[in-house]
Design a protein around this motif. Structure first.
Motif, short mmCIF file in Angstrom:
data_model
loop_
_atom_site.label_atom_id
_atom_site.label_comp_id
_atom_site.label_asym_id
_atom_site.label_seq_id
_atom_site.Cartn_x
_atom_site.Cartn_y
_atom_site.Cartn_z
N ASP A 1 0.79 -1.24 0.00
CA ASP A 1 0.00 0.00 0.00
C ASP A 1 0.82 1.29 0.00
O ASP A 1 0.26 2.36 0.17
N TRP A 2 2.12 1.19 -0.18
CA TRP A 2 2.93 2.42 -0.14
C TRP A 2 2.88 3.17 -1.46
O TRP A 2 2.69 4.37 -1.50
N GLU A 3 3.02 2.46 -2.55
CA GLU A 3 3.09 3.04 -3.89
C GLU A 3 1.81 2.65 -4.61
O GLU A 3 1.72 1.58 -5.20
N VAL A 4 0.80 3.52 -4.53
CA VAL A 4 -0.54 3.16 -5.01
C VAL A 4 -1.18 4.32 -5.78
O VAL A 4 -0.78 5.47 -5.61
N PRO A 5 -2.23 4.03 -6.57
CA PRO A 5 -2.98 5.11 -7.19
C PRO A 5 -3.60 5.99 -6.10
O PRO A 5 -4.00 5.49 -5.04
#
Length: 161
Positions: free
Chosen positions: A146-150
């Motif tokens: 969930d760190w690099e998400v839309p």
């Protein structure tokens, strides 16, 4: 005790520090050396902490701690913040300001104040599909998923209409 980040359990607590600029290759070597030394000596009430770190995109320092072995204490967390403050001074970089947003523009990592990000969202310069960095994740499992998400899947979505 320094443990490779990938060997730490998914339950490990993480702290993410985003820089307001990219580090140079020379700075990265120096920062990695300092992180190795800090994490190796990091303790809680004299007990070794099993911890590791990652540096992503020449901009993010992710510190992780296996709390199943020994948990962080107020003093050990203070020590890590003091260490980060030293990096800020020595490299003339901002790592602790949580009122800024980092997001991807193609392969480039952009860094804006929350106010500017809000304005860009209103102007549709960023969209629900814009990849953002959610630095509020709590553990390694959340970091990995969930760190690099839309933006639509992060707390940033409240600025998108």
């Amino acid at each position: 005790m320094l443990v490779p980040f990938e060997n730490l359990p998914d339950s490990s607590r993480v702290w993410i520090y985003q820089a307001n600029r990219s580090f140079t290759n020379e700075e990265l070597e120096d920062i990695q050396s300092r992180l190795d030394q800090f994490v190796t000596q990091w303790t809680a009430h004299g007990a070794d902490l099993q911890a590791g770190y990652l540096i992503k995109y020449k901009r993010f320092i992710i510190l992780a701690l296996d709390q199943q072995i020994n948990a962080a204490t107020g003093c050990s967390i203070d020590a890590s913040v003091h260490f980060i403050q030293q990096l800020e001074k020595e490299f003339n970089v901002d790592l602790l300001d949580k009122m800024n947003v980092s997001y991807k523009q193609g392969e480039f990592i952009a860094y804006k104040s929350l106010t500017d990000f809000r304005k860009m969202a209103k102007q549709k310069a960023v969209s629900p599909k814009t990849i953002v960095f959610n630095n509020l994740v709590n553990n390694k499992a959340e970091f990995l998923s969930d760190w690099e998400v839309p933006a639509s899947e992060s707390w940033h979505k409240r600025f998108l209409n």
